[in-house]
Design a protein around this motif. Structure first.
Motif, PDB file in Angstrom:
ATOM      1  N   UNK A  96      12.046  17.624  71.340  1.00 17.81           N
ATOM      2  CA  UNK A  96      10.875  16.813  71.659  1.00 17.81           C
ATOM      3  C   UNK A  96      10.478  15.948  70.458  1.00 17.81           C
ATOM      4  N   UNK A  97      10.569  16.526  69.256  1.00 18.06           N
ATOM      5  CA  UNK A  97      10.270  15.746  68.046  1.00 18.06           C
ATOM      6  C   UNK A  97      11.256  14.618  67.841  1.00 18.06           C
ATOM      7  N   UNK A  98      12.531  14.883  68.133  1.00 18.34           N
ATOM      8  CA  UNK A  98      13.543  13.840  67.974  1.00 18.34           C
ATOM      9  C   UNK A  98      13.274  12.661  68.903  1.00 18.34           C
ATOM     10  N   UNK A  99      12.804  12.980  70.107  1.00 19.74           N
ATOM     11  CA  UNK A  99      12.520  11.927  71.085  1.00 19.74           C
ATOM     12  C   UNK A  99      11.123  11.332  70.916  1.00 19.74           C
ATOM     13  N   UNK A 100      10.293  11.962  70.079  1.00 18.56           N
ATOM     14  CA  UNK A 100       8.942  11.458  69.865  1.00 18.56           C
ATOM     15  C   UNK A 100       8.040  11.615  71.074  1.00 18.56           C
ATOM     16  N   UNK A 107      14.701  10.115  80.520  1.00 12.76           N
ATOM     17  CA  UNK A 107      15.854  10.752  79.911  1.00 12.76           C
ATOM     18  C   UNK A 107      15.759  12.256  80.132  1.00 12.76           C
ATOM     19  N   UNK A 108      16.915  12.894  80.222  1.00 12.27           N
ATOM     20  CA  UNK A 108      16.967  14.353  80.329  1.00 12.27           C
ATOM     21  C   UNK A 108      17.867  14.874  79.224  1.00 12.27           C
ATOM     22  N   UNK A 109      17.312  15.708  78.354  1.00 10.79           N
ATOM     23  CA  UNK A 109      18.084  16.350  77.299  1.00 10.79           C
ATOM     24  C   UNK A 109      18.457  17.761  77.733  1.00 10.79           C
ATOM     25  N   UNK A 110      19.672  18.135  77.414  1.00  5.20           N
ATOM     26  CA  UNK A 110      20.175  19.463  77.734  1.00  5.20           C
ATOM     27  C   UNK A 110      20.241  20.299  76.461  1.00  5.20           C
ATOM     28  N   UNK A 111      19.628  21.466  76.485  1.00  7.56           N
ATOM     29  CA  UNK A 111      19.706  22.416  75.374  1.00  7.56           C
ATOM     30  C   UNK A 111      20.521  23.603  75.869  1.00  7.56           C
ATOM     31  N   UNK A 112      21.794  23.637  75.474  1.00  6.15           N
ATOM     32  CA  UNK A 112      22.726  24.618  76.023  1.00  6.15           C
ATOM     33  C   UNK A 112      22.778  25.882  75.175  1.00  6.15           C
ATOM     34  N   UNK A 120      25.200  26.634  65.176  1.00 13.12           N
ATOM     35  CA  UNK A 120      25.117  28.052  65.554  1.00 13.12           C
ATOM     36  C   UNK A 120      25.790  28.269  66.892  1.00 13.12           C
ATOM     37  N   UNK A 121      26.558  29.332  67.027  1.00 12.61           N
ATOM     38  CA  UNK A 121      27.219  29.642  68.270  1.00 12.61           C
ATOM     39  C   UNK A 121      26.187  29.837  69.361  1.00 12.61           C
ATOM     40  N   UNK A 122      26.466  29.202  70.508  1.00 12.73           N
ATOM     41  CA  UNK A 122      25.590  29.394  71.644  1.00 12.73           C
ATOM     42  C   UNK A 122      24.335  28.571  71.602  1.00 12.73           C
ATOM     43  N   UNK A 123      24.042  27.867  70.530  1.00 11.94           N
ATOM     44  CA  UNK A 123      22.839  27.062  70.481  1.00 11.94           C
ATOM     45  C   UNK A 123      23.176  25.594  70.395  1.00 11.94           C
ATOM     46  N   UNK A 124      24.434  25.299  70.215  1.00 11.92           N
ATOM     47  CA  UNK A 124      24.816  24.066  69.564  1.00 11.92           C
ATOM     48  C   UNK A 124      24.480  22.797  70.293  1.00 11.92           C
ATOM     49  N   UNK A 125      24.798  22.698  71.583  1.00 14.82           N
ATOM     50  CA  UNK A 125      24.762  21.388  72.173  1.00 14.82           C
ATOM     51  C   UNK A 125      23.392  21.033  72.706  1.00 14.82           C
ATOM     52  N   UNK A 126      22.798  20.036  72.115  1.00 11.94           N
ATOM     53  CA  UNK A 126      21.590  19.419  72.636  1.00 11.94           C
ATOM     54  C   UNK A 126      21.952  17.973  72.894  1.00 11.94           C
ATOM     55  N   UNK A 127      22.055  17.618  74.170  1.00 14.80           N
ATOM     56  CA  UNK A 127      22.545  16.301  74.532  1.00 14.80           C
ATOM     57  C   UNK A 127      21.492  15.548  75.313  1.00 14.80           C
ATOM     58  N   UNK A 128      21.197  14.346  74.894  1.00 13.27           N
ATOM     59  CA  UNK A 128      20.277  13.497  75.634  1.00 13.27           C
ATOM     60  C   UNK A 128      21.066  12.663  76.621  1.00 13.27           C
ATOM     61  N   UNK A 129      20.643  12.670  77.874  1.00 13.11           N
ATOM     62  CA  UNK A 129      21.316  11.865  78.882  1.00 13.11           C
ATOM     63  C   UNK A 129      21.034  10.400  78.626  1.00 13.11           C
ATOM     64  N   UNK A 130      21.869   9.530  79.168  1.00 12.80           N
ATOM     65  CA  UNK A 130      21.581   8.112  79.139  1.00 12.80           C
ATOM     66  C   UNK A 130      20.329   7.839  79.940  1.00 12.80           C
ATOM     67  N   UNK A 131      19.792   6.690  79.784  1.00  9.69           N
ATOM     68  CA  UNK A 131      18.567   6.329  80.467  1.00  9.69           C
ATOM     69  C   UNK A 131      18.766   6.392  81.976  1.00  9.69           C
ATOM     70  N   UNK A 132      17.893   7.128  82.652  1.00  9.36           N
ATOM     71  CA  UNK A 132      17.928   7.224  84.107  1.00  9.36           C
ATOM     72  C   UNK A 132      17.027   6.145  84.686  1.00  9.36           C
ATOM     73  N   UNK A 133      16.875   6.177  85.988  1.00  7.66           N
ATOM     74  CA  UNK A 133      16.001   5.191  86.625  1.00  7.66           C
ATOM     75  C   UNK A 133      14.598   5.255  86.036  1.00  7.66           C
ATOM     76  N   UNK A 136      14.889  19.259  78.994  1.00 11.76           N
ATOM     77  CA  UNK A 136      13.678  18.545  78.632  1.00 11.76           C
ATOM     78  C   UNK A 136      13.783  17.147  79.233  1.00 11.76           C
ATOM     79  N   UNK A 137      12.861  16.809  80.128  1.00  6.81           N
ATOM     80  CA  UNK A 137      12.835  15.489  80.753  1.00  6.81           C
ATOM     81  C   UNK A 137      11.642  14.722  80.206  1.00  6.81           C
TER      82      UNK A 137
END
Length: 474
Positions: free
Chosen positions: A56-60, A18-23, A1-14, A33-34
């Motif tokens: 959140x469900x994807x990350x459990x 993890x921080x996921x971006x919902x753009x 969907x336009x404008x909803x598309x990118x949900x990106x999980x960051x690589x593992x931080x310290x 979402x951290x």
């Protein structure tokens, strides 16, 4: 969907965070979402919170806290509803005195999310008076900061949304807040802003897609300029912002209603014809090229191939009836979701199909000629090749864009003012252009709705001078 598309999980931080971006690219915003593998905190969720719940469900993980950096002016927040649905604690600035159940937050508060993850509250006024930023900390210390509309990528949030009388004071606050953040964080700490990816909430266009504190120390005007210089630069660069912003803060301050995305009522061909004849906001969601090839007479082109929600929300009288017309029900559903993000919920109806199927007769469809800047140059120099004479060149870009460069002799009316200023356009066929073609197509549709003949310059403005179009002295 336009404008909803990118949900990106960051690589593992310290510490394994993890921080996921919902753009939401159509509005130029990001929610975050951290998580630490078990629990999560959400910052600045958009109204359609199903995307966040799905992540959140994807990350459990279980959402235990929802935080707002400020009372948003460019979208309806989903924070209150997300907290209701998940049972999470909802944190907003104490000074905002929210009328709904929440945790009032103050500068220096620490939100303990788990043994491995916490958030530290930092007051960062500037974008608004009560703006907060949130430092994400792991077991080894801070790893990044959610900056909302404070420190953005190469810029800061604009400071005039609460009224021009406050913009100078807020610009000074913005300068101090940016420095407060960088003094409290290591240079390697990540920056996760909410605004600045096409949002009109940023003071100037951002630079880059990701950054850390160290990079911002080198490039961000709030960190490289003295206070007075920063304030003057910030205020001088501000342009108009969408009119619908006036309604967002009000809804967010009182607590938005739950989202309802049930399909709108189906509009018959006869009902479409009546609404078009009445000059209502009947919106063609197809691409601008599809619009140019064939469309219903009187329909307004705001396709899903561009920021439909921003321009419609900017141009309409708030509360005016809106009817959506798309090729498919999926297009209508996508547009409905986009509009709900800015509080346009009560749609008058919708229809799907091709123009020939939806028209009450063959005379009720139109096509619109398109051209390039090379074509415009040819017309200007008398080398006409099957195109109408350019009686008027109309530039529908913003004031800042026009000041930077424009076609010699062009009439300038920003798209968001066009419907109210049509009478100012001289007689003749109107060649309408913008920066790429999207706003030009929308402008042409408004001209045709008013009975004017138009040509869409569907081209990048950067090609104008190269094509030999006569340009004004800059």
């Amino acid at each position: 969907m336009t404008g909803t598309a990118t949900t990106q999980a960051a690589g593992s931080l310290a510490g394994g965070l993890v921080v996921s971006t919902v753009a939401t690219s159509s509005l130029g915003d990001r929610s975050y979402l951290a998580a630490d593998g078990a629990v999560a905190v959400v910052i600045d969720p958009q109204r359609d919170v199903d995307r966040v719940i799905a992540e959140a469900g994807r990350l459990g993980v279980r959402i235990t806290a929802v935080l707002e950096t400020h009372v948003h002016n460019d979208y309806v927040s989903g924070g209150l509803e997300l907290a209701r649905l998940t049972g999470a604690e909802y944190g907003v600035a104490e000074a905002d005195r929210a009328p709904f159940a929440h945790r009032p937050l103050r500068d220096g508060d620490v939100i303990e999310l788990s043994g491995r993850m916490r958030v530290r509250v930092v007051a960062t006024p500037g974008h608004t008076f009560h703006h907060m930023s949130y430092v994400l900390e792991g077991e080894a210390g801070p790893v990044g900061v959610f900056t909302g509309g404070s420190l953005l990528l190469g810029t800061t949030g604009r400071t005039d949304l609460l009224g021009p009388e406050h913009s100078r004071d807020l610009a000074r606050h913005q300068h101090a807040s940016a420095r407060k953040l960088v003094q409290a964080l290591p240079e390697g700490a990540h920056i996760w802003p909410t605004h600045g990816f096409g949002s009109f909430c940023s003071a100037t266009p951002p630079s880059g897609d990701a950054a850390d504190i160290g990079e911002q120390l080198r490039v961000n005007p709030a960190l490289t300029l003295a206070e007075d210089e920063f304030v003057e630069q910030t205020l001088s660069g501000l342009d108009a912002y969408p009119a619908y912003y006036a309604h967002m803060g009000v809804q967010n301050a009182r607590g938005p209603e739950p989202l309802d995305l049930r399909p709108p009522a189906t509009a018959s061909r006869e009902e479409l014809a009546r609404r078009l004849a009445a000059g209502e906001w009947v919106i063609d969601l197809r691409s601008r090229k599809a619009y140019a090839a064939s469309h219903l007479a009187g329909i307004v082109s705001l396709g899903l191939d561009g920021p439909m929600v921003t321009w419609l929300g900017w141009m309409i009288d708030w509360g005016a009836p809106v009817t959506l017309v798309g090729e498919t029900s999926e297009q209508v559903a996508e547009a409905q979701r986009e509009l709900a993000r800015i509080g346009i919920d009560a749609l008058a109806g919708a229809a799907t199909g091709q123009p020939a199927e939806l028209a009450t007769g063959q005379s009720r469809t139109r096509d619109t000629p398109t051209a390039t800047f090379e074509d415009l140059a040819a017309v200007q120099h008398g080398r006409v090749d099957g195109l109408p004479e350019a009686g008027v060149v109309l530039d529908v870009r913003t004031h800042n864009e026009f000041r930077a460069a424009h076609v010699d002799g062009a009439v300038h009316i920003p798209l968001y003012e066009l419907k109210a200023r049509l009478a100012e356009i001289p007689d003749g066929t109107v060649w309408v252009h913008c920066g790429s073609g999207y706003r030009a197509t929308a402008g042409a549709s408004l001209l045709e709705q008013a009975g004017r003949a138009a040509v869409i310059v569907d081209d990048d403005f950067g090609a104008a001078e190269r094509a030999g179009v006569s340009m004004a002295e800059i």
